[in-house]
Design a protein around this motif. Structure first.
Motif: not given
Length: 596
Positions: A552-558, A561, A567, A584, A587
């Motif tokens: 989920g790190l890429c998802k948080k960095a985008c 969205e 997960k 993304c 990260k």
């Protein structure tokens, strides 16, 4: 009389000032008073020391200990440990990346020990606002020698014999240029110093003016004596406030000591200097446009001949050289033409100052002998490529220069070799690029600059560069056509052959050199709609492969969205939403995001 037992030299060039050297100086002043050392330790502001990557720089004498990246918070420890207890603060010493060994003296650092500093000899070592420090280093000896022991023709011949060529870009023999102005008819003549320096990333002239302004004044005064001029102008861009300030101080000091003005050194020679602040137009680096600007006209070039040596400022014979050229003159007169001619190559004598920028470990200012290889500069002085990435190209000569590939790293850096390779010396800008750089985008960047800076007077430059820029933009956006490469080459050659001034004639160089050495990248953009370097965002697409762990790190960095997924399950990128920012990609710890 006060006894000074230590000197603290703090770099106060523009680079170090922007990194906080003024705060460092204020902290030293306060801490020395606190420790009761303010009567024993003298603080000296210097000009640029050259190692800009490591600023703010502090050198403490008599030991000559060289401290790097000194911050305001480091000062109490430096005063307590070094100045009070006499011990070195090792954590603030420079460490070579290869050995991690702390080096106390700058003379032992690769960045410095592989240089040969003639023009930059005083920069970083003297207070540029104190004429006495310049004189203590032999300043104005050359002017005295010329006025007392040499005739004007002998000065011209000495400069000719030295082999000095103009450092502003063209490389025309300086002595020959002085000879034309000397032999031109007329009693009123001018000396002009071109300190416009408009190349992106270039700061050679600025640093010399900030760090050693008297050297320029002395060189111009010697030129005035040689050609029979009694008046000179320094044309410097207004964006250089510190350089202008120090130059004004230097002119005033020289006048007070009788080194400028009437009857200099009781020789009967008169010479006065004025400063003309330019508005920052790149085209005013061209001689005739610069002269028009001094005269209060719009800075636009005119056809030559007549050349400025015959009809220049206000129609009078005028000699124009750039800052670095004039800075070489005092040493040539003091140490002799034979000494200077012994440095460099057969047709390129002396040294050259380069502004080292780009994807290198050691950015800054370096002075090297002509004939050194590009490899020695990039890997020996500049410390190699950042992050261990692969070298791709070097842009030399500014917007008018060319891009040279890896197989030309062992090319001799001299006027003729660079021209033959499709580049040019220029004023000394040197930009290093790594594997992540798109060469089509680089060509577009430099052409965008020259197109915007075109004065618009001649059609080839005004319209031709605009058409070339449109084509390059289309290629980087994935809209390139099969015929674009041939069209770019045709436009470039026509512009070079027909443009009025040097700006237009050299504007196509970055395009021609990248087409010559990196044609495959142009073809990939046009035929495959792909940017090999992954730099052109319109041709990029990020996707997530099946190695995704669902962290989920890429998802948080985008930021938009565009990434979805549960997960511990493989995520996906919505291409319709993705803005191709690369957040993304940077990260992802598993390298599951593919850029292509």
């Amino acid at each position: 009389m006060e006894h000074i037992r230590a000197h603290v030299l703090i770099c106060a060039g523009t680079g170090c000032v922007s990194s906080g050297s003024k705060k460092v100086e204020a902290a030293f002043q306060a801490e020395l008073v606190k420790k009761g050392l303010d009567k024993e330790v003298k603080i000296i502001e210097t000009g640029c020391h050259g190692f800009c990557e490591m600023g703010p720089l502090v050198i403490i004498y008599p030991e000559g200990t060289f401290y790097v990246r000194v911050q305001e918070s480091d000062v109490p420890e430096l005063v307590e440990t070094h100045l009070y207890k006499g011990r070195t603060v090792e954590r603030l010493l420079f460490k070579e990346p290869s050995s991690h060994e702390a080096i106390p003296s700058y003379n032992d650092i690769d960045f410095y020990k592989k240089q040969m500093r003639i023009v930059l000899a005083n920069c970083g070592h003297i207070n540029p606002e104190d004429v006495n420090e310049y004189i203590a280093e032999g300043g104005y000896e050359a002017l005295g020698k010329a006025l007392e022991t040499m005739k004007p023709d002998e000065v011209v011949e000495e400069v000719k014999k030295s082999g000095l060529r103009g450092r502003g870009g063209g490389g025309f023999p300086t002595g020959m240029k002085w000879g034309f102005a000397r032999s031109a008819p007329g009693t009123k003549k001018y000396v002009v110093c071109n300190a416009d320096e408009g190349d992106p990333g270039a700061f050679m002239d600025r640093s010399v003016l900030e760090g050693d302004p008297h050297r320029i004044i002395e060189g111009m005064a010697i030129c005035g004596y040689a050609i029979g001029a009694d008046e000179g102008y320094v044309y410097v861009r207004a964006e250089y406030p510190l350089a202008i300030k120090r130059l004004r101080i230097a002119i005033q000091q020289a006048e007070e000591l009788g080194l400028l003005g009437e009857n200099i050194l009781n020789s009967g020679f008169n010479f006065r200097l004025k400063i003309k602040e330019g508005a920052g137009a790149f085209v005013c680096g061209e001689e005739t446009a610069l002269l028009a600007s001094i005269e209060g006209k719009r800075g636009m070039p005119r056809p030559r001949p007549p050349f400025p040596a015959i009809s220049g400022l206000w129609g009078k014979p005028t000699n124009i050289n750039n800052v670095e050229t004039f800075a070489n003159v005092p040493q040539i007169i003091t140490r002799g033409a034979d000494w200077y001619a012994s440095i460099g190559t057969e047709k390129s004598k002396g040294t050259k100052v380069f502004a080292l920028t780009g994807r290198i470990n050691n950015t800054g200012l370096a002075e090297v002998p002509m004939g050194i290889t590009m490899r020695e500069i990039i890997y020996g002085i500049a410390g190699g490529i950042q992050g261990g990435k692969k070298f791709k190209a070097v842009q030399i000569g500014g917007p008018s220069g060319g891009c040279l590939p890896e197989h030309m790293l062992d090319l001799s850096v001299d006027y003729d070799s660079l021209i033959k390779a499709g580049a040019m010396m220029g004023s000394g800008g040197l930009v290093v690029m790594d594997e992540t750089t798109c060469m089509v985008d680089v060509a577009k960047f430099f052409l965008n600059f020259t197109q915007a800076e075109s004065c618009g007077k001649c059609t080839p430059c005004r319209e031709g560069t605009k058409r070339m820029l449109e084509i390059l933009t289309r290629i980087t956006e994935g809209q390139g056509r099969e015929e674009d490469i041939a069209l770019l080459e045709s436009l470039a050659k026509n512009i070079k052959a027909t443009a009025l001034c040097g700006l237009g004639q050299t504007a196509p160089n970055p395009v021609l050199s990248t087409l010559h050495y990196f044609r495959d990248e142009y073809e990939a953009h046009i035929k495959d709609k792909r940017c090999p370097a992954g730099a052109c965002t319109n041709l990029l697409e990020y996707s997530i492969n099946d190695t995704c762990k669902g962290c989920g790190l890429c998802k948080k960095a985008c930021p938009v969205e565009a990434i979805s997924g549960e997960k511990k399950e493989q995520h996906a990128i919505d291409q319709a939403i993705c803005i191709k920012c690369g957040a993304c990609f940077s990260k992802c710890p598993f390298k599951s995001i593919v850029k292509g």
